[in-house]
Design a protein around this motif. Structure first.
Motif, PDB file in Angstrom:
ATOM      1  N   TRP A   9       0.817  -1.216   0.000  1.00  0.00           N
ATOM      2  CA  TRP A   9       0.000   0.000   0.000  1.00  0.00           C
ATOM      3  C   TRP A   9       0.847   1.261   0.000  1.00  0.00           C
ATOM      4  CZ3 TRP A   9      -4.537   1.956  -1.069  1.00  0.00           C
ATOM      5  CH2 TRP A   9      -4.930   3.166  -0.492  1.00  0.00           C
ATOM      6  N   GLU A  68      -0.571   3.941  -2.408  1.00  0.00           N
ATOM      7  CA  GLU A  68      -0.951   5.196  -1.759  1.00  0.00           C
ATOM      8  C   GLU A  68      -0.249   6.418  -2.343  1.00  0.00           C
ATOM      9  OE1 GLU A  68      -0.751   8.514   1.081  1.00  0.00           O
ATOM     10  OE2 GLU A  68       0.907   7.268   0.366  1.00  0.00           O
ATOM     11  N   LYS A  71      -9.104   1.762   0.978  1.00  0.00           N
ATOM     12  CA  LYS A  71      -8.076   0.978   0.306  1.00  0.00           C
ATOM     13  C   LYS A  71      -8.670   0.087  -0.788  1.00  0.00           C
ATOM     14  CE  LYS A  71      -4.542   0.804   3.920  1.00  0.00           C
ATOM     15  NZ  LYS A  71      -5.153   1.717   4.898  1.00  0.00           N
TER      16      LYS A  71
END
Length: 569
Positions: free
Chosen positions: A321, A326, A354
Protein backbone atom coordinates in the motif's frame (compact mmCIF):
# COMPACT_ATOMS: atom_id res chain seq x y z
CA UNK A 1 31.35 -12.04 2.98
CA UNK A 2 34.52 -11.12 1.17
CA UNK A 3 36.56 -8.08 2.00
CA UNK A 4 35.63 -4.98 0.04
CA UNK A 5 37.54 -5.09 -3.23
CA UNK A 6 38.61 -1.45 -2.88
CA UNK A 7 40.56 -1.91 0.39
CA UNK A 8 44.20 -0.98 -0.19
CA UNK A 9 46.43 -4.06 -0.64
CA UNK A 10 48.52 -4.91 2.37
CA UNK A 11 46.18 -3.27 4.86
CA UNK A 12 43.97 -5.25 7.21
CA UNK A 13 40.34 -4.24 6.90
CA UNK A 14 38.46 -3.31 10.05
CA UNK A 15 35.05 -4.94 10.57
CA UNK A 16 33.46 -1.76 9.20
CA UNK A 17 35.01 -2.42 5.80
CA UNK A 18 33.93 -6.05 5.43
CA UNK A 19 31.34 -5.56 2.72
CA UNK A 20 30.72 -3.13 -0.12
CA UNK A 21 30.67 0.64 0.34
CA UNK A 22 27.97 2.51 -1.57
CA UNK A 23 26.95 6.17 -1.69
CA UNK A 24 23.24 6.96 -1.26
CA UNK A 25 21.15 8.29 -2.80
CA UNK A 26 22.49 6.56 -5.90
CA UNK A 27 21.05 9.45 -7.93
CA UNK A 28 20.58 12.65 -5.94
CA UNK A 29 18.83 15.86 -6.91
CA UNK A 30 19.74 19.48 -6.20
CA UNK A 31 17.84 22.53 -7.44
CA UNK A 32 18.73 26.06 -8.49
CA UNK A 33 18.07 29.10 -6.35
CA UNK A 34 19.32 32.69 -6.44
CA UNK A 35 19.82 33.19 -2.70
CA UNK A 36 23.63 33.14 -2.37
CA UNK A 37 23.71 31.65 1.13
CA UNK A 38 20.51 30.06 2.43
CA UNK A 39 19.40 26.61 1.32
CA UNK A 40 17.33 23.61 2.36
CA UNK A 41 17.81 19.89 1.80
CA UNK A 42 15.93 17.62 -0.54
CA UNK A 43 13.75 14.76 0.75
CA UNK A 44 15.51 11.95 2.65
CA UNK A 45 12.55 9.81 3.73
CA UNK A 46 9.96 8.75 1.12
CA UNK A 47 6.80 10.84 1.28
CA UNK A 48 8.19 13.31 3.85
CA UNK A 49 9.20 16.24 1.65
CA UNK A 50 12.23 18.57 1.94
CA UNK A 51 14.05 19.17 5.21
CA UNK A 52 15.57 22.29 6.75
CA UNK A 53 19.28 22.90 6.17
CA UNK A 54 19.99 23.20 9.89
CA UNK A 55 17.30 20.79 11.09
CA UNK A 56 17.69 17.24 12.30
CA UNK A 57 17.52 14.35 9.86
CA UNK A 58 14.01 14.08 8.45
CA UNK A 59 12.78 17.30 10.09
CA UNK A 60 10.38 19.18 7.77
CA UNK A 61 11.45 22.55 6.43
CA UNK A 62 10.35 25.52 8.54
CA UNK A 63 7.58 27.98 7.79
CA UNK A 64 7.71 31.78 7.78
CA UNK A 65 6.39 34.35 5.32
CA UNK A 66 7.74 32.38 2.36
CA UNK A 67 7.18 28.88 3.78
CA UNK A 68 10.90 28.22 4.08
CA UNK A 69 11.58 28.05 0.34
CA UNK A 70 12.18 31.76 -0.32
CA UNK A 71 13.96 34.53 1.59
CA UNK A 72 12.26 37.44 -0.16
CA UNK A 73 9.76 38.09 -2.93
CA UNK A 74 12.49 37.59 -5.56
CA UNK A 75 15.00 35.22 -3.92
CA UNK A 76 14.69 31.44 -3.80
CA UNK A 77 16.74 29.12 -1.62
CA UNK A 78 18.69 26.40 -3.35
CA UNK A 79 17.75 22.79 -2.65
CA UNK A 80 20.79 20.80 -1.61
CA UNK A 81 21.32 17.05 -1.68
CA UNK A 82 22.93 15.25 1.24
CA UNK A 83 24.86 12.05 0.50
CA UNK A 84 25.54 9.17 2.90
CA UNK A 85 27.89 6.17 2.77
CA UNK A 86 26.63 2.72 3.76
CA UNK A 87 28.46 -0.57 4.10
CA UNK A 88 26.36 -3.30 2.48
CA UNK A 89 26.41 -6.97 3.48
CA UNK A 90 24.59 -10.04 2.28
CA UNK A 91 23.69 -11.32 5.71
CA UNK A 92 22.81 -8.22 7.75
CA UNK A 93 21.26 -4.78 7.25
CA UNK A 94 23.43 -1.98 5.82
CA UNK A 95 25.29 0.27 8.25
CA UNK A 96 26.18 3.92 7.78
CA UNK A 97 29.84 4.94 7.84
CA UNK A 98 30.67 8.52 8.80
CA UNK A 99 33.14 10.53 10.86
CA UNK A 100 31.30 9.73 14.08
CA UNK A 101 32.53 6.13 13.79
CA UNK A 102 35.57 5.88 16.11
CA UNK A 103 37.52 3.71 13.62
CA UNK A 104 37.16 6.19 10.72
CA UNK A 105 40.09 8.54 10.15
CA UNK A 106 38.74 10.56 7.22
CA UNK A 107 36.27 10.64 4.35
CA UNK A 108 37.20 12.53 1.19
CA UNK A 109 34.39 13.40 -1.20
CA UNK A 110 34.93 14.29 -4.88
CA UNK A 111 32.27 15.99 -7.00
CA UNK A 112 32.51 16.75 -10.72
CA UNK A 113 29.73 18.91 -12.21
CA UNK A 114 29.49 20.12 -15.81
CA UNK A 115 27.09 21.75 -18.25
CA UNK A 116 27.52 20.77 -21.91
CA UNK A 117 24.12 21.80 -23.20
CA UNK A 118 25.35 24.41 -25.66
CA UNK A 119 27.64 21.86 -27.39
CA UNK A 120 25.16 18.98 -27.60
CA UNK A 121 22.59 17.95 -30.18
CA UNK A 122 19.40 19.94 -30.44
CA UNK A 123 16.57 18.26 -28.61
CA UNK A 124 14.01 16.94 -31.08
CA UNK A 125 11.50 14.77 -29.28
CA UNK A 126 12.36 11.08 -29.58
CA UNK A 127 14.98 11.59 -32.32
CA UNK A 128 17.99 9.51 -31.36
CA UNK A 129 16.11 7.41 -28.79
CA UNK A 130 17.28 4.04 -30.08
CA UNK A 131 19.66 1.38 -28.84
CA UNK A 132 22.54 3.65 -29.75
CA UNK A 133 20.85 6.69 -28.11
CA UNK A 134 22.64 9.30 -30.24
CA UNK A 135 23.39 10.81 -32.67
CA UNK A 136 19.91 11.80 -33.80
CA UNK A 137 19.13 13.31 -37.17
CA UNK A 138 19.52 16.82 -35.76
CA UNK A 139 22.28 19.39 -35.71
CA UNK A 140 24.43 20.31 -32.77
CA UNK A 141 23.59 23.52 -31.01
CA UNK A 142 25.66 26.64 -31.68
CA UNK A 143 27.53 25.39 -34.75
CA UNK A 144 30.26 26.36 -35.60
CA UNK A 145 31.22 27.94 -32.25
CA UNK A 146 34.35 26.45 -30.63
CA UNK A 147 33.79 24.16 -27.63
CA UNK A 148 35.58 26.60 -25.34
CA UNK A 149 32.64 28.95 -25.82
CA UNK A 150 30.08 26.23 -25.14
CA UNK A 151 31.17 23.79 -22.42
CA UNK A 152 31.13 24.72 -18.74
CA UNK A 153 33.36 22.18 -17.05
CA UNK A 154 36.13 22.61 -14.44
CA UNK A 155 37.75 19.53 -15.98
CA UNK A 156 38.30 17.86 -12.63
CA UNK A 157 36.42 17.09 -9.41
CA UNK A 158 36.24 19.44 -6.44
CA UNK A 159 37.08 17.74 -3.13
CA UNK A 160 36.00 18.24 0.47
CA UNK A 161 36.54 16.36 3.74
CA UNK A 162 36.04 16.76 7.47
CA UNK A 163 33.12 17.87 9.64
CA UNK A 164 31.15 21.07 9.08
CA UNK A 165 33.32 22.17 6.16
CA UNK A 166 32.54 24.44 3.23
CA UNK A 167 31.62 26.06 1.09
CA UNK A 168 34.02 24.66 -1.51
CA UNK A 169 33.05 26.18 -4.84
CA UNK A 170 32.85 24.54 -8.24
CA UNK A 171 33.57 27.64 -10.29
CA UNK A 172 35.75 29.27 -12.94
CA UNK A 173 38.69 29.51 -10.53
CA UNK A 174 39.17 25.73 -10.90
CA UNK A 175 40.19 26.15 -14.52
CA UNK A 176 38.89 23.86 -17.23
CA UNK A 177 36.41 25.23 -19.76
CA UNK A 178 34.49 28.35 -18.73
CA UNK A 179 32.99 30.35 -21.64
CA UNK A 180 33.92 34.01 -21.98
CA UNK A 181 31.80 36.82 -23.37
CA UNK A 182 33.14 37.58 -26.87
CA UNK A 183 32.93 41.34 -26.42
CA UNK A 184 33.70 42.17 -22.80
CA UNK A 185 35.87 39.13 -21.99
CA UNK A 186 34.15 38.46 -18.67
CA UNK A 187 33.09 35.08 -17.31
CA UNK A 188 29.41 34.50 -18.15
CA UNK A 189 28.55 31.60 -15.83
CA UNK A 190 30.70 31.84 -12.71
CA UNK A 191 29.45 28.98 -10.53
CA UNK A 192 28.06 25.45 -11.02
CA UNK A 193 27.85 24.43 -7.37
CA UNK A 194 29.11 24.43 -3.81
CA UNK A 195 30.03 21.64 -1.40
CA UNK A 196 29.55 21.37 2.35
CA UNK A 197 29.85 18.65 4.95
CA UNK A 198 27.63 18.20 7.99
CA UNK A 199 28.57 17.38 11.59
CA UNK A 200 29.12 13.70 10.68
CA UNK A 201 31.18 14.42 7.56
CA UNK A 202 28.36 13.63 5.13
CA UNK A 203 28.41 15.51 1.84
CA UNK A 204 25.93 18.26 0.90
CA UNK A 205 25.89 19.41 -2.74
CA UNK A 206 24.33 22.67 -3.89
CA UNK A 207 23.88 23.61 -7.54
CA UNK A 208 24.05 26.96 -9.29
CA UNK A 209 22.33 30.26 -8.55
CA UNK A 210 20.06 30.41 -11.54
CA UNK A 211 22.37 32.36 -13.87
CA UNK A 212 21.12 32.41 -17.47
CA UNK A 213 23.04 34.62 -19.87
CA UNK A 214 24.03 35.20 -23.48
CA UNK A 215 27.64 34.34 -24.29
CA UNK A 216 27.59 36.56 -27.37
CA UNK A 217 25.48 39.58 -28.34
CA UNK A 218 21.97 38.89 -29.59
CA UNK A 219 20.07 42.10 -30.28
CA UNK A 220 17.37 42.13 -29.26
CA UNK A 221 17.70 39.17 -26.85
CA UNK A 222 15.26 36.48 -27.91
CA UNK A 223 14.17 32.93 -27.16
CA UNK A 224 12.37 31.35 -30.09
CA UNK A 225 12.24 27.65 -29.23
CA UNK A 226 11.16 25.61 -26.22
CA UNK A 227 14.47 23.71 -26.14
CA UNK A 228 17.10 24.96 -28.60
CA UNK A 229 18.30 28.56 -28.45
CA UNK A 230 21.78 29.43 -29.61
CA UNK A 231 24.01 31.94 -27.77
CA UNK A 232 22.47 31.12 -24.37
CA UNK A 233 24.08 29.45 -21.35
CA UNK A 234 22.62 28.45 -17.98
CA UNK A 235 24.00 26.87 -14.79
CA UNK A 236 21.99 23.65 -14.71
CA UNK A 237 24.42 20.73 -14.42
CA UNK A 238 24.95 17.10 -13.42
CA UNK A 239 27.85 14.89 -12.53
CA UNK A 240 29.56 12.28 -10.41
CA UNK A 241 29.91 11.80 -6.66
CA UNK A 242 32.83 9.74 -5.33
CA UNK A 243 34.09 9.01 -1.82
CA UNK A 244 37.23 7.54 -0.28
CA UNK A 245 37.18 6.25 3.31
CA UNK A 246 40.40 5.99 5.35
CA UNK A 247 40.40 3.99 8.56
CA UNK A 248 42.63 4.71 11.56
CA UNK A 249 44.52 1.46 10.96
CA UNK A 250 45.42 2.68 7.45
CA UNK A 251 42.92 0.65 5.45
CA UNK A 252 41.45 2.59 2.54
CA UNK A 253 38.25 1.88 0.59
CA UNK A 254 36.44 3.62 -2.24
CA UNK A 255 32.64 3.68 -2.32
CA UNK A 256 30.57 2.91 -5.41
CA UNK A 257 29.97 6.21 -7.18
CA UNK A 258 26.69 8.11 -7.16
CA UNK A 259 25.28 10.86 -9.38
CA UNK A 260 23.78 14.31 -8.87
CA UNK A 261 21.19 16.01 -11.11
CA UNK A 262 20.88 19.79 -10.72
CA UNK A 263 17.58 21.07 -12.04
CA UNK A 264 15.13 23.97 -11.78
CA UNK A 265 13.19 24.63 -8.58
CA UNK A 266 10.22 22.44 -7.70
CA UNK A 267 7.49 25.03 -7.10
CA UNK A 268 5.06 22.52 -5.53
CA UNK A 269 7.53 20.47 -3.47
CA UNK A 270 4.90 18.74 -1.34
CA UNK A 271 2.87 17.50 -4.32
CA UNK A 272 4.42 14.50 -6.04
CA UNK A 273 4.34 13.34 -9.63
CA UNK A 274 1.72 11.07 -11.18
CA UNK A 275 4.68 9.33 -12.83
CA UNK A 276 7.87 10.11 -10.93
CA UNK A 277 11.43 9.44 -11.96
CA UNK A 278 11.50 6.78 -9.25
CA UNK A 279 8.48 5.10 -10.90
CA UNK A 280 10.22 5.22 -14.26
CA UNK A 281 13.56 3.82 -13.05
CA UNK A 282 11.81 1.17 -10.93
CA UNK A 283 10.02 0.12 -14.12
CA UNK A 284 13.34 0.02 -16.00
CA UNK A 285 14.85 -2.24 -13.33
CA UNK A 286 11.73 -4.40 -13.10
CA UNK A 287 11.56 -5.19 -16.81
CA UNK A 288 15.25 -5.47 -17.68
CA UNK A 289 16.93 -8.55 -16.17
CA UNK A 290 20.24 -7.29 -17.60
CA UNK A 291 20.35 -4.87 -14.66
CA UNK A 292 22.06 -6.89 -11.95
CA UNK A 293 20.44 -7.14 -8.51
CA UNK A 294 23.16 -7.64 -5.86
CA UNK A 295 22.83 -10.03 -2.93
CA UNK A 296 22.88 -7.11 -0.46
CA UNK A 297 20.46 -7.46 2.43
CA UNK A 298 18.90 -4.18 1.22
CA UNK A 299 17.17 -6.22 -1.50
CA UNK A 300 15.62 -8.47 1.13
CA UNK A 301 13.92 -5.50 2.83
CA UNK A 302 11.00 -3.25 1.91
CA UNK A 303 10.45 -2.05 -0.73
CA UNK A 304 13.24 -3.55 -2.84
CA UNK A 305 12.36 -7.13 -2.01
CA UNK A 306 9.22 -6.46 -4.03
CA UNK A 307 11.36 -5.43 -6.98
CA UNK A 308 13.13 -8.80 -6.74
CA UNK A 309 9.79 -10.62 -6.54
CA UNK A 310 8.35 -8.54 -9.39
CA UNK A 311 11.15 -9.77 -11.68
CA UNK A 312 10.53 -13.41 -10.76
CA UNK A 313 7.67 -14.81 -12.91
CA UNK A 314 7.24 -17.69 -10.47
CA UNK A 315 6.89 -15.46 -7.41
CA UNK A 316 3.55 -14.64 -5.85
CA UNK A 317 4.06 -10.91 -6.07
CA UNK A 318 1.99 -8.54 -3.96
CA UNK A 319 2.13 -4.75 -4.17
CA UNK A 320 2.38 -2.83 -0.90
CA UNK A 321 0.00 0.00 0.00
CA UNK A 322 2.53 2.65 1.10
CA UNK A 323 5.14 1.78 -1.53
CA UNK A 324 3.08 1.01 -4.63
CA UNK A 325 -0.45 2.38 -4.28
CA UNK A 326 -0.95 5.20 -1.76
CA UNK A 327 1.71 7.58 -3.21
CA UNK A 328 0.16 7.33 -6.68
CA UNK A 329 -3.36 7.97 -5.38
CA UNK A 330 -2.24 10.85 -3.15
CA UNK A 331 -0.24 12.55 -5.89
CA UNK A 332 -3.02 12.15 -8.44
CA UNK A 333 -5.70 13.52 -6.12
CA UNK A 334 -3.46 16.52 -5.30
CA UNK A 335 -3.09 17.50 -8.98
CA UNK A 336 -6.23 19.60 -8.61
CA UNK A 337 -4.25 22.10 -6.49
CA UNK A 338 -1.84 22.86 -9.35
CA UNK A 339 -3.96 22.43 -12.49
CA UNK A 340 -7.05 24.44 -11.63
CA UNK A 341 -9.43 24.13 -14.56
CA UNK A 342 -8.02 20.77 -15.61
CA UNK A 343 -10.33 19.01 -13.18
CA UNK A 344 -10.26 15.39 -14.31
CA UNK A 345 -8.72 13.83 -11.20
CA UNK A 346 -9.48 10.75 -9.15
CA UNK A 347 -12.58 10.72 -6.93
CA UNK A 348 -12.22 12.14 -3.43
CA UNK A 349 -12.58 8.74 -1.78
CA UNK A 350 -9.44 7.41 -3.46
CA UNK A 351 -7.35 7.82 -0.30
CA UNK A 352 -9.98 7.16 2.36
CA UNK A 353 -10.62 3.61 1.20
CA UNK A 354 -8.08 0.98 0.31
CA UNK A 355 -10.62 -0.53 -2.09
CA UNK A 356 -10.28 0.19 -5.78
CA UNK A 357 -13.95 1.21 -6.28
CA UNK A 358 -13.59 1.71 -10.03
CA UNK A 359 -10.57 4.03 -9.88
CA UNK A 360 -8.76 2.14 -12.64
CA UNK A 361 -11.53 2.97 -15.09
CA UNK A 362 -10.11 6.50 -15.07
CA UNK A 363 -6.55 5.45 -16.01
CA UNK A 364 -5.03 5.22 -19.47
CA UNK A 365 -3.35 1.78 -19.82
CA UNK A 366 0.30 1.99 -20.91
CA UNK A 367 -0.33 -0.37 -23.82
CA UNK A 368 -3.70 1.13 -24.69
CA UNK A 369 -5.02 4.18 -26.52
CA UNK A 370 -2.61 7.09 -26.12
CA UNK A 371 -4.63 9.75 -27.91
CA UNK A 372 -6.10 12.88 -26.33
CA UNK A 373 -9.73 11.86 -26.00
CA UNK A 374 -11.27 12.74 -22.62
CA UNK A 375 -13.47 10.23 -20.86
CA UNK A 376 -12.98 6.78 -19.35
CA UNK A 377 -9.40 5.49 -19.45
CA UNK A 378 -8.00 8.96 -20.21
CA UNK A 379 -5.97 9.87 -17.13
CA UNK A 380 -3.57 11.45 -16.55
CA UNK A 381 -4.50 14.53 -18.57
CA UNK A 382 -0.84 15.15 -19.37
CA UNK A 383 1.16 15.25 -22.57
CA UNK A 384 3.49 12.35 -23.38
CA UNK A 385 6.95 11.80 -24.82
CA UNK A 386 5.83 11.88 -28.47
CA UNK A 387 3.90 15.12 -28.33
CA UNK A 388 4.92 16.00 -31.89
CA UNK A 389 4.58 12.52 -33.42
CA UNK A 390 1.38 13.28 -35.32
CA UNK A 391 -1.88 11.37 -35.31
CA UNK A 392 -3.19 13.35 -32.34
CA UNK A 393 -1.01 11.55 -29.81
CA UNK A 394 0.89 10.94 -27.45
CA UNK A 395 -0.73 11.35 -24.03
CA UNK A 396 1.05 10.19 -20.89
CA UNK A 397 0.22 6.84 -19.29
CA UNK A 398 1.33 5.27 -16.04
CA UNK A 399 4.30 2.92 -16.32
CA UNK A 400 3.80 -0.78 -16.95
CA UNK A 401 4.85 -1.52 -13.36
CA UNK A 402 2.42 1.02 -11.92
CA UNK A 403 -0.35 -0.50 -14.03
CA UNK A 404 0.44 -4.04 -12.91
CA UNK A 405 0.68 -3.02 -9.25
CA UNK A 406 -2.61 -1.13 -9.37
CA UNK A 407 -4.40 -4.03 -11.02
CA UNK A 408 -3.17 -6.45 -8.37
CA UNK A 409 -4.41 -4.00 -5.75
CA UNK A 410 -7.74 -3.88 -7.58
CA UNK A 411 -7.97 -7.64 -7.16
CA UNK A 412 -7.44 -7.32 -3.42
CA UNK A 413 -3.92 -8.74 -3.53
CA UNK A 414 -1.72 -6.35 -1.56
CA UNK A 415 0.14 -5.93 1.72
CA UNK A 416 0.20 -3.06 4.19
CA UNK A 417 3.54 -2.33 5.86
CA UNK A 418 4.20 0.70 8.04
CA UNK A 419 5.42 3.70 6.05
CA UNK A 420 9.16 4.41 6.53
CA UNK A 421 10.12 6.91 9.25
CA UNK A 422 13.91 6.55 9.39
CA UNK A 423 16.88 6.99 7.06
CA UNK A 424 17.69 3.90 4.99
CA UNK A 425 19.80 3.57 1.83
CA UNK A 426 16.84 2.37 -0.24
CA UNK A 427 14.71 5.16 1.22
CA UNK A 428 17.30 7.78 0.25
CA UNK A 429 17.34 6.44 -3.30
CA UNK A 430 13.57 6.70 -3.52
CA UNK A 431 13.10 10.02 -1.71
CA UNK A 432 15.46 11.85 -4.07
CA UNK A 433 13.74 10.58 -7.24
CA UNK A 434 10.06 10.52 -6.33
CA UNK A 435 9.87 14.33 -6.51
CA UNK A 436 11.28 14.32 -10.06
CA UNK A 437 9.52 14.07 -13.41
CA UNK A 438 9.35 10.56 -14.87
CA UNK A 439 7.16 11.54 -17.84
CA UNK A 440 6.67 13.22 -20.16
CA UNK A 441 10.38 13.32 -20.96
CA UNK A 442 9.95 15.98 -23.62
CA UNK A 443 12.58 16.78 -22.59
CA UNK A 444 11.54 16.75 -18.90
CA UNK A 445 12.79 18.84 -15.98
CA UNK A 446 15.68 17.02 -14.26
CA UNK A 447 16.61 14.56 -17.03
CA UNK A 448 15.27 13.36 -20.36
CA UNK A 449 14.70 9.96 -21.96
CA UNK A 450 18.39 9.02 -21.97
CA UNK A 451 18.19 8.30 -18.23
CA UNK A 452 15.79 5.39 -18.71
CA UNK A 453 18.06 3.30 -20.97
CA UNK A 454 18.86 0.07 -19.10
CA UNK A 455 22.47 -0.21 -20.31
CA UNK A 456 23.35 2.78 -18.09
CA UNK A 457 22.84 0.88 -14.86
CA UNK A 458 25.17 -1.29 -12.78
CA UNK A 459 22.28 -2.13 -10.45
CA UNK A 460 18.83 -0.58 -9.87
CA UNK A 461 19.12 3.24 -9.73
CA UNK A 462 22.95 3.22 -9.78
CA UNK A 463 24.91 4.17 -12.89
CA UNK A 464 27.85 2.14 -14.14
CA UNK A 465 31.39 3.26 -13.46
CA UNK A 466 32.43 6.77 -14.42
CA UNK A 467 34.12 6.64 -17.81
CA UNK A 468 31.95 3.84 -19.23
CA UNK A 469 31.58 4.47 -22.98
CA UNK A 470 27.96 4.39 -24.15
CA UNK A 471 28.45 5.23 -27.83
CA UNK A 472 31.97 5.04 -29.23
CA UNK A 473 30.79 6.19 -32.66
CA UNK A 474 30.19 9.72 -31.46
CA UNK A 475 32.85 12.44 -31.51
CA UNK A 476 33.65 12.74 -28.69
CA UNK A 477 32.28 9.36 -27.51
CA UNK A 478 29.15 9.48 -25.37
CA UNK A 479 30.46 8.53 -21.94
CA UNK A 480 29.24 8.40 -18.33
CA UNK A 481 30.87 11.63 -17.27
CA UNK A 482 29.91 15.01 -15.85
CA UNK A 483 27.22 16.73 -17.91
CA UNK A 484 25.80 13.50 -19.37
CA UNK A 485 22.13 14.16 -18.59
CA UNK A 486 21.88 17.95 -18.41
CA UNK A 487 23.27 18.31 -21.96
CA UNK A 488 20.03 16.82 -23.31
CA UNK A 489 17.85 19.40 -21.59
CA UNK A 490 16.28 22.64 -22.82
CA UNK A 491 18.58 25.64 -23.30
CA UNK A 492 17.96 27.79 -21.42
CA UNK A 493 15.86 25.84 -18.93
CA UNK A 494 13.38 28.72 -18.55
CA UNK A 495 12.25 28.34 -22.18
CA UNK A 496 10.74 24.89 -21.70
CA UNK A 497 9.70 25.68 -18.15
CA UNK A 498 7.54 28.53 -19.43
CA UNK A 499 6.32 26.89 -22.63
CA UNK A 500 5.23 23.63 -21.01
CA UNK A 501 2.18 24.84 -19.11
CA UNK A 502 -1.26 23.82 -20.38
CA UNK A 503 -2.78 23.52 -23.81
CA UNK A 504 -5.11 21.77 -26.19
CA UNK A 505 -4.29 18.45 -27.91
CA UNK A 506 -1.79 18.85 -30.78
CA UNK A 507 -3.46 19.77 -34.03
CA UNK A 508 -6.55 21.26 -32.38
CA UNK A 509 -8.20 24.22 -34.13
CA UNK A 510 -7.61 27.70 -32.69
CA UNK A 511 -9.73 28.42 -29.64
CA UNK A 512 -9.83 24.82 -28.38
CA UNK A 513 -9.88 24.89 -24.56
CA UNK A 514 -6.72 23.90 -22.70
CA UNK A 515 -7.32 20.48 -21.20
CA UNK A 516 -3.84 19.01 -20.91
CA UNK A 517 -0.73 19.90 -18.93
CA UNK A 518 2.90 18.83 -18.66
CA UNK A 519 4.38 18.72 -15.16
CA UNK A 520 1.99 20.74 -12.96
CA UNK A 521 3.29 19.30 -9.70
CA UNK A 522 6.60 21.07 -10.35
CA UNK A 523 5.64 23.80 -12.78
CA UNK A 524 2.09 24.72 -11.65
CA UNK A 525 -0.58 25.96 -14.05
CA UNK A 526 -3.50 27.36 -12.03
CA UNK A 527 -3.22 27.66 -8.26
CA UNK A 528 -5.11 29.34 -5.45
CA UNK A 529 -3.75 32.40 -3.69
CA UNK A 530 -5.66 33.32 -0.58
CA UNK A 531 -8.41 31.04 -1.88
CA UNK A 532 -8.69 32.73 -5.31
CA UNK A 533 -7.73 30.82 -8.50
CA UNK A 534 -4.86 32.52 -10.37
CA UNK A 535 -2.40 31.52 -13.06
CA UNK A 536 0.93 30.59 -11.53
CA UNK A 537 2.83 32.21 -14.45
CA UNK A 538 0.88 35.49 -14.31
CA UNK A 539 2.88 38.47 -15.52
CA UNK A 540 5.84 36.45 -16.78
CA UNK A 541 5.75 37.60 -20.40
CA UNK A 542 6.74 34.47 -22.31
CA UNK A 543 9.90 32.37 -22.47
CA UNK A 544 12.26 35.34 -22.43
CA UNK A 545 10.37 36.83 -19.51
CA UNK A 546 10.83 33.67 -17.46
CA UNK A 547 14.63 34.16 -17.59
CA UNK A 548 14.26 36.94 -15.04
CA UNK A 549 10.77 36.28 -13.60
CA UNK A 550 11.36 32.72 -12.30
CA UNK A 551 12.61 33.77 -8.89
CA UNK A 552 9.48 35.87 -8.24
CA UNK A 553 7.20 32.85 -8.66
CA UNK A 554 5.35 31.51 -5.66
CA UNK A 555 5.56 28.08 -4.03
CA UNK A 556 2.47 25.92 -3.62
CA UNK A 557 2.49 24.71 -0.01
CA UNK A 558 0.24 22.93 2.44
CA UNK A 559 -2.56 25.14 3.78
CA UNK A 560 -5.26 23.58 5.93
CA UNK A 561 -6.73 20.62 4.06
CA UNK A 562 -5.38 21.83 0.72
CA UNK A 563 -2.55 23.78 -0.89
CA UNK A 564 -2.14 27.51 -1.49
CA UNK A 565 0.45 29.66 -3.25
CA UNK A 566 2.76 31.71 -1.04
CA UNK A 567 5.51 34.12 -1.99
CA UNK A 568 4.23 34.86 -5.52
CA UNK A 569 3.39 38.22 -7.13
Amino acid sequence: MARATSVTRGKTATPLLIGTLKIHPAIGVARLGNDPAQFFLGPEIPGKGPVGADAGVGTPIGGGPFSGFKTSATTIKRQGQRFYIFIHHEGKPPTEINLLNPDVQSIEWSVHLANKKAAFFEFNGQAGNSGDVYPPATARRNLPEPLTQLIIDPGKPQTISGKNQGPKKIDFNMGGSWPKHKVAGNVVIELLGELFTDAAGRLVVLGGRGETKLFKPKVPPQIDNYANNDAWLDDVSDGSIQARVVMKNGAVAAAMNAWILVGPPDFAPEIGQVVSLYDTLWDVAAHNPSIHIPKDAMYKEEPLKRLVAFRDPMASYKPEWFADVEPFLRNTVNQKFVVGGIAHTLPENALTSKSENGILTFLRPPAGNRNFAIGPASMPLLYGDEYDAGGNKDALAVTQSQWENLNRWKGGTFDVVAAPTTITPQGLDRAALESCVGGALYPGIEASWMIRHPFLYKEPFRLKHIGTVLNAAMTPPLTIEAGLFSQQMALPWQADFNACADGAPPGSPPGTPATFGWWPSQRPIIVTKAGVPVRWDRGVGGMLGMVTAWSARGFVVKSGSGFDEEGGP
